[in-house]
Write a protein that holds these residues in place. Structure first.
Motif, PDB file in Angstrom:
ATOM      1  N   MET A   1      28.939  19.417  28.493  1.00 34.24           N
ATOM      2  CA  MET A   1      27.896  18.913  29.389  1.00 34.24           C
ATOM      3  C   MET A   1      26.974  20.054  29.812  1.00 34.24           C
ATOM      4  SD  MET A   1      28.262  16.927  33.052  1.00 34.24           S
ATOM      5  CE  MET A   1      29.035  15.518  32.264  1.00 34.24           C
ATOM      6  N   LEU A   2      25.682  19.784  29.776  1.00 32.19           N
ATOM      7  CA  LEU A   2      24.713  20.798  30.178  1.00 32.19           C
ATOM      8  C   LEU A   2      24.717  20.987  31.688  1.00 32.19           C
ATOM      9  CD1 LEU A   2      21.613  19.862  27.993  1.00 32.19           C
ATOM     10  CD2 LEU A   2      23.231  21.718  27.607  1.00 32.19           C
ATOM     11  N   THR A   3      24.506  22.233  32.117  1.00 34.09           N
ATOM     12  CA  THR A   3      24.371  22.534  33.533  1.00 34.09           C
ATOM     13  C   THR A   3      22.982  23.117  33.777  1.00 34.09           C
ATOM     14  OG1 THR A   3      25.094  24.845  33.469  1.00 34.09           O
ATOM     15  CG2 THR A   3      26.827  23.154  33.501  1.00 34.09           C
ATOM     16  N   ALA A   4      22.696  23.407  35.030  1.00 36.02           N
ATOM     17  CA  ALA A   4      21.400  23.993  35.377  1.00 36.02           C
ATOM     18  C   ALA A   4      21.257  25.412  34.834  1.00 36.02           C
ATOM     19  CB  ALA A   4      21.226  23.995  36.894  1.00 36.02           C
ATOM     20  N   LYS A   5      22.369  26.010  34.400  1.00 40.33           N
ATOM     21  CA  LYS A   5      22.337  27.365  33.854  1.00 40.33           C
ATOM     22  C   LYS A   5      22.326  27.378  32.325  1.00 40.33           C
ATOM     23  CE  LYS A   5      24.761  29.419  37.798  1.00 40.33           C
ATOM     24  NZ  LYS A   5      25.939  30.244  38.233  1.00 40.33           N
ATOM     25  N   ALA A   6      22.105  26.225  31.721  1.00 37.33           N
ATOM     26  CA  ALA A   6      22.159  26.120  30.263  1.00 37.33           C
ATOM     27  C   ALA A   6      21.134  27.039  29.596  1.00 37.33           C
ATOM     28  CB  ALA A   6      21.915  24.680  29.835  1.00 37.33           C
ATOM     29  N   ALA A   7      21.560  27.696  28.522  1.00 33.57           N
ATOM     30  CA  ALA A   7      20.648  28.483  27.688  1.00 33.57           C
ATOM     31  C   ALA A   7      19.911  27.510  26.770  1.00 33.57           C
ATOM     32  CB  ALA A   7      21.429  29.500  26.870  1.00 33.57           C
ATOM     33  N   VAL A   8      18.591  27.662  26.680  1.00 34.67           N
ATOM     34  CA  VAL A   8      17.784  26.722  25.894  1.00 34.67           C
ATOM     35  C   VAL A   8      16.922  27.480  24.888  1.00 34.67           C
ATOM     36  CG1 VAL A   8      16.079  24.864  25.959  1.00 34.67           C
ATOM     37  CG2 VAL A   8      17.720  25.114  27.837  1.00 34.67           C
ATOM     38  N   ALA A   9      16.910  26.979  23.657  1.00 37.99           N
ATOM     39  CA  ALA A   9      16.030  27.482  22.612  1.00 37.99           C
ATOM     40  C   ALA A   9      15.516  26.269  21.842  1.00 37.99           C
ATOM     41  CB  ALA A   9      16.766  28.459  21.693  1.00 37.99           C
ATOM     42  N   GLY A  10      14.654  26.498  20.879  1.00 38.34           N
ATOM     43  CA  GLY A  10      14.116  25.354  20.152  1.00 38.34           C
ATOM     44  C   GLY A  10      13.467  25.766  18.852  1.00 38.34           C
ATOM     45  N   VAL A  11      12.716  24.853  18.271  1.00 42.48           N
ATOM     46  CA  VAL A  11      12.012  25.129  17.024  1.00 42.48           C
ATOM     47  C   VAL A  11      10.585  24.621  17.140  1.00 42.48           C
ATOM     48  CG1 VAL A  11      12.964  23.008  15.980  1.00 42.48           C
ATOM     49  CG2 VAL A  11      11.945  24.775  14.509  1.00 42.48           C
ATOM     50  N   MET A  12       9.625  25.499  16.852  1.00 41.12           N
ATOM     51  CA  MET A  12       8.202  25.151  16.903  1.00 41.12           C
ATOM     52  C   MET A  12       7.691  24.796  15.511  1.00 41.12           C
ATOM     53  SD  MET A  12       6.405  28.004  19.312  1.00 41.12           S
ATOM     54  CE  MET A  12       6.860  28.224  21.035  1.00 41.12           C
ATOM     55  N   GLY A  13       6.971  23.713  15.428  1.00 40.41           N
ATOM     56  CA  GLY A  13       6.365  23.328  14.161  1.00 40.41           C
ATOM     57  C   GLY A  13       5.397  22.184  14.369  1.00 40.41           C
ATOM     58  N   TRP A  14       4.691  21.812  13.306  1.00 41.99           N
ATOM     59  CA  TRP A  14       3.762  20.685  13.376  1.00 41.99           C
ATOM     60  C   TRP A  14       3.600  20.080  11.979  1.00 41.99           C
ATOM     61  CZ3 TRP A  14       1.863  18.136  17.472  1.00 41.99           C
ATOM     62  CH2 TRP A  14       0.843  17.192  17.251  1.00 41.99           C
ATOM     63  N   PRO A  15       4.248  18.972  11.690  1.00 44.35           N
ATOM     64  CA  PRO A  15       5.182  18.265  12.568  1.00 44.35           C
ATOM     65  C   PRO A  15       6.518  18.993  12.619  1.00 44.35           C
ATOM     66  CG  PRO A  15       5.125  17.221  10.433  1.00 44.35           C
ATOM     67  CD  PRO A  15       4.092  18.310  10.380  1.00 44.35           C
ATOM     68  N   VAL A  16       7.377  18.562  13.491  1.00 45.52           N
ATOM     69  CA  VAL A  16       8.663  19.240  13.640  1.00 45.52           C
ATOM     70  C   VAL A  16       9.846  18.291  13.454  1.00 45.52           C
ATOM     71  CG1 VAL A  16       9.019  18.920  16.122  1.00 45.52           C
ATOM     72  CG2 VAL A  16       9.746  21.058  15.029  1.00 45.52           C
TER      73      VAL A  16
END
Length: 279
Positions: A1-16
């Motif tokens: 379960m995610l908490t308020a301290k969760a580490a977040v990353a992602g992937v940028m693209g178009w489209p993605v």
């Protein structure tokens, strides 16, 4: 379960939406029980710099970068590592504690780790490498092979001018040959790499006669849909060792995951099956 301290990353693209990265990183997050998330970030052309500079303010640890933004993000980075600078493209952004953003390129790392994992005895210095195609993936692979000690890299592209430009920029052991001589370029080769889209689902097969290829030469294709392209099937039929392209996708993701989530992830048969199920 995610908490308020969760580490977040992602992937940028178009489209993605086509990206396999959320499925891949999501599997690792679940596997290691990490309080974190990896999300798709649809960034239209023209807003790349704005999106990159927003990462620290939004609390993201960083992001992967996919088409068409790998070159455009460079100008938005505070620093770019030497490998990414030579390649001229960034596929991994890392936000430091002070909010500065570093651009890295792990495509070449992923390519080499895929070969080493599947064929531990293979060495780049074993003989000439033949690289077909001169796009973005080829740039990363050429740099990786040169750095690993390939004595000669024979580069062939349907548009020769593009290959000549690439060879001039990278220097080293890269030698351009005419596309029409691709079958002859296989003489004495220790490695053949297809970086073109030929052989991908919906695309024509790569037109390459393997008759001159030494029996021990390794053949690999960065395409992984299908997993066994016509090129790999032809190589297997004549007894050459082959490596499919899925591992490059999996291994290139490892350095970013470690930087964002603090854990060195493993590429396992279970992970391969999970990612293949999503293709």
């Amino acid at each position: 379960m995610l908490t308020a301290k969760a580490a977040v990353a992602g992937v940028m693209g178009w489209p993605v939406g086509h990206s396999r990265s959320p499925r891949l990183h999501g599997w690792w997050l679940d596997r290691y029980g990490i309080d974190g998330a990896y999300i798709p970030l649809a960034v239209p052309p023209g807003r790349v710099a704005e999106a990159v500079r927003a990462l620290p303010a939004l609390g993201l640890r960083g992001a992967n970068v996919t088409v068409p933004h790998k070159e455009a993000v460079i100008a938005a980075c505070d620093q770019v590592d030497p490998v990414a600078r030579r390649i001229g493209a960034v596929n991994t952004l890392v936000v430091a504690e002070d909010g500065t953003i570093e651009g890295r390129n792990t495509d070449g790392f992923g390519f080499m780790e895929n070969l080493r994992a599947d064929r531990p005895d293979w060495r780049a210095g074993a003989g000439p490498a033949v690289v077909l195609g001169a796009g973005g993936a080829a740039r990363a692979i050429l740099v990786a092979l040169a750095d690993a000690g390939a004595p000669e890299i024979r580069l062939l592209n349907r548009t020769r001018d593009r290959a000549e430009t690439l060879a001039a920029e990278l220097g080293g052991p890269v030698r351009v040959l005419p596309w029409e001589e691709r079958a002859f370029a296989l003489d004495g080769a220790a490695l053949v790499v297809n970086t073109t889209t030929q052989g991908m689902g919906g695309q024509p097969a790569l037109d390459l006669d393997l008759g001159r290829l030494p029996p021990a030469a390794l053949v690999t294709d960065i395409v992984y849909t299908p997993l066994h392209t016509p090129l790999l099937k032809a190589a297997m039929e004549r007894g050459n060792p082959v490596v499919d392209g899925l591992g490059m996708l999996l291994h290139q993701a490892r350095p970013g995951f470690e930087a964002w989530f603090g854990r060195v992830p493993e590429v396992t048969p279970e992970l391969r099956r999970f990612v293949l199920e999503g293709l």
